[in-house]
Design a protein around this motif. Structure first.
Motif, mmCIF file in Angstrom:
data_model
loop_
_atom_site.group_PDB
_atom_site.id
_atom_site.type_symbol
_atom_site.label_atom_id
_atom_site.label_comp_id
_atom_site.label_asym_id
_atom_site.label_seq_id
_atom_site.Cartn_x
_atom_site.Cartn_y
_atom_site.Cartn_z
ATOM 1 N N LYS A 186 -6.208 -2.986 -7.690
ATOM 2 C CA LYS A 186 -5.914 -2.004 -8.606
ATOM 3 C C LYS A 186 -4.501 -1.243 -7.794
ATOM 4 C CE LYS A 186 -10.333 -1.522 -10.426
ATOM 5 N NZ LYS A 186 -10.039 -2.238 -11.752
ATOM 6 N N GLU B 10 -6.515 1.099 -13.793
ATOM 7 C CA GLU B 10 -7.701 0.536 -14.002
ATOM 8 C C GLU B 10 -7.540 -1.026 -14.153
ATOM 9 O OE1 GLU B 10 -10.448 2.051 -13.615
ATOM 10 O OE2 GLU B 10 -9.356 3.754 -13.209
ATOM 11 N N LYS C 35 -3.919 6.024 -10.130
ATOM 12 C CA LYS C 35 -5.259 6.497 -10.259
ATOM 13 C C LYS C 35 -5.216 7.147 -11.464
ATOM 14 C CE LYS C 35 -7.292 5.755 -5.504
ATOM 15 N NZ LYS C 35 -7.836 6.324 -4.565
#
Length: 422
Positions: free
Chosen positions: A108, A119, A113
Motif C-alpha cells: 500500500k 487502501e 494513508k
C-alpha cells in the motif's frame, strides 16, 4: 398560533436546506478546485517529461546524418528497437503486475494513508519488466556488431547489469540486509573493470598540471562508483515517480553529452567510438524508463521496487566507465550526492535510521510535510519550501535535477576548458 408555528417551522426547514445546499455547493466547489489543480499538475508533469524526451530525440536526428555507414549500421537499428522496447514496456507492465500481485508482491502507498487510494493493493517489483526488455534488446543488438572489442565490452555490460537486476529482484522478494547491497555491487562491477581498457591517468588542475597515474586506485574508484550509482537511486526515493523520473533526467543528460561528443568528435577517433558505445546503451534505457514512468507517476499504479533502482544505477555505472566519462557523469548526480551526504549520519548508524525515511502525509490538507529526523533531500526540500502535494513535490524535485544537470554541463563545457586551458 398553529398556522404561525407551521410557517415558522417551514421557514426553519427552508433555511436549513439552503444552508445544507450552500455547504454542498462549497464542498463540491472545493473538490472541483482540487481536481482542477491536480489536472494542471498532471499536465505540467507530462509536459516536463515530454520536453525531456523530445529534446534529445531531436538531437538524435541531427547526429544521424553525421555518422559513417559503419556507425549507422550499429546505431540506427538500436533506435528502432528502442521504440519497440518502449511499446512493450508500456503494454507488459499491467500484465506482469497481475502476476506479482498473485505471488504476494504488493503493498500500500504509505503517502496516501486514510484515503481511498491508500487502501489499494499496488503491485511491486515492476522494475523487472523494463530491465528484462532492456537486456533482451541489448542481446539482440549483438547481431549488428562485428568489432570483437565492442562485443567484449557489451558482454561485460550485460553481465554487470544482469547481476544487479537479479540482486534487486532478490531484495524485493527476500528483503536482503544492507551489507549485501554493498558487497554484491562490488562483485557485479568486476566484469566492467576487466573490460575497461582506458587510461588510469588523472590530470590535476593548474597550478600543478601534473599527469598522475593512479593505477589500481583508479580501478578502486570505478568500483566505488558502481556501488554509489546503484545505491544513490535507491536511497533518493519515497514518492511516486521520483526514482524513475530522476533516472530519466540523468539518462537524458548522459544522452545529450554523448550526442555532443559524437557530433563534434573526429571521425574514426577512439573517443567518438566510446561515446557511440555509450549511446547504444543509454538510448534503450531511456525508452524503457519512459514506459515505466507512465505507470509509476502520481498516482502510481505500480511500484518499481529495488529492482529498477539497481538496474538503473548499474546502467549509469556501465555507460560512465565503458564510455570513459565517469567524472563528467558525476556532475549529473548532484542531488543524489547531496542526498547521500545528508543521509550519512543515519546510514552509518550514528543516528537511528528508520525503515522508511518518508515525509509525513497530512490527510486534512492532502500535503506531504517534513519529518525532522528523516535526513533526506526530499525532507530537506519540504523544510525549505513548506508542505506540498506529492505530485507537485515530484515535479519540483525533477526540475531541480534538470537545473543541476544544466549546471553540470556548464562546468564541463565552459569552466573545465577554462581551468585546464584546453
Amino acid at each position: 398560533v398553529l398556522p404561525q408555528q407551521k410557517e415558522s417551522n417551514m421557514e426553519m426547514r427552508n433555511r436549513e436546506e439552503h444552508k445544507h445546499d450552500g455547504h454542498c455547493h462549497h464542498t463540491h466547489g472545493h473538490q472541483g478546485g482540487k481536481t482542477q489543480r491536480r489536472l494542471v499538475a498532471h499536465e505540467g508533469f507530462a509536459l516536463l517529461v515530454g520536453v525531456i524526451f523530445l529534446v534529445p530525440l531531436g538531437l538524435l536526428f541531427v547526429v544521424i546524418p553525421n555518422l559513417t555507414v559503419q556507425e549507422a549500421v550499429k546505431f540506427v537499428p538500436m533506435i528502432l528497437l528502442s521504440f519497440v522496447a518502449l511499446f512493450l514496456t508500456n503494454r507488459l507492465i499491467p500484465a506482469v503486475s497481475r502476476y506479482t500481485k498473485r505471488a504476494g508482491l504488493h503493498g500500500k502507498d504509505i503517502n496516501k494513508k486514510s484515503t481511498p487510494e491508500g487502501e489499494k493493493d499496488i503491485a511491486e517489483a515492476l522494475g523487472i519488466v523494463p530491465a528484462i526488455i532492456f537486456l533482451t534488446f541489448l542481446i539482440i543488438s549483438q547481431l549488428f556488431r562485428s568489432d570483437s572489442n565492442d562485443l567484449i565490452q557489451l558482454n561485460a555490460a550485460l553481465l554487470s547489469t544482469c547481476m544487479m537486476t537479479l540482486l534487486g529482484f532478490a531484495d524485493d522478494v527476500l528483503d536482503l540486509p544492507w551489507r549485501f547491497k554493498l558487497i554484491l555491487p562490488t562483485v557485479a562491477s568486476l566484469p566492467l573493470l576487466v573490460a575497461y581498457n582506458g587510461s588510469t591517468y588523472v590530470l590535476l588542475p593548474p597550478p600543478f598540471s601534473w599527469l598522475v597515474n593512479l593505477g589500481f586506485l583508479y580501478y578502486g574508484y570505478m568500483a566505488l562508483l558502481a556501488i554509489f550509482c546503484t545505491n544513490a537511486i535507491n536511497i533518493y526515493a519515497g514518492i511516486n515517480g521520483i526514482e524513475v523520473g530522476q533516472s530519466f533526467v540523468v539518462g537524458t543528460a548522459i544522452l545529450i553529452h554523448n550526442l555532443v561528443e559524437v557530433y563534434y568528435g573526429e571521425l574514426g577517433s577512439v573517443l567518438r567510438g566510446q561515446h557511440l558505445f555509450s549511446l547504444m546503451l543509454i538510448v534503450p534505457f531511456n525508452f524503457v524508463s519512459l514506459g515505466l514512468l507512465v505507470h509509476n507517476r502520481y498516482p502510481s499504479r505500480v511500484f518499481i521496487g529495488d529492482t529498477y533502482c539497481y538496474f538503473a544505477g548499474m546502467t549509469f555505472a556501465v555507460v560512465g566507465i565503458l564510455g570513459h566519462f565517469s567524472k563528467t557523469m558525476m556532475l549529473f548526480f548532484i542531488p543524489q550526492i547531496i542526498n547521500f551526504v545528508l543521509s550519512i549520519p543515519q546510514l552509518l548508524g550514528i543516528i537511528h535510521c528508520p525503515r522508511h525515511r518518508l515525509p509525513r502525509y497530512n490527510p486534512e490538507t492532502g500535503n506531504l510535510e517534513c519529518v525532522e529526523n528523516h535526513f533526506t533531500l526530499i525532507n530537506a526540500y519540504l523544510k525549505l519550501r513548506g508542505p506540498m502535494r506529492e505530485d507537485l513535490l515530484c515535479t519540483n524535485l525533477l526540475i531541480l535535477q534538470i537545473l543541476t544537470c544544466g549546471f553540470g554541463f556548464f562546468l564541463r563545457y565552459f569552466i573545465a576548458p577554462w581551468v585546464y586551458g584546453q
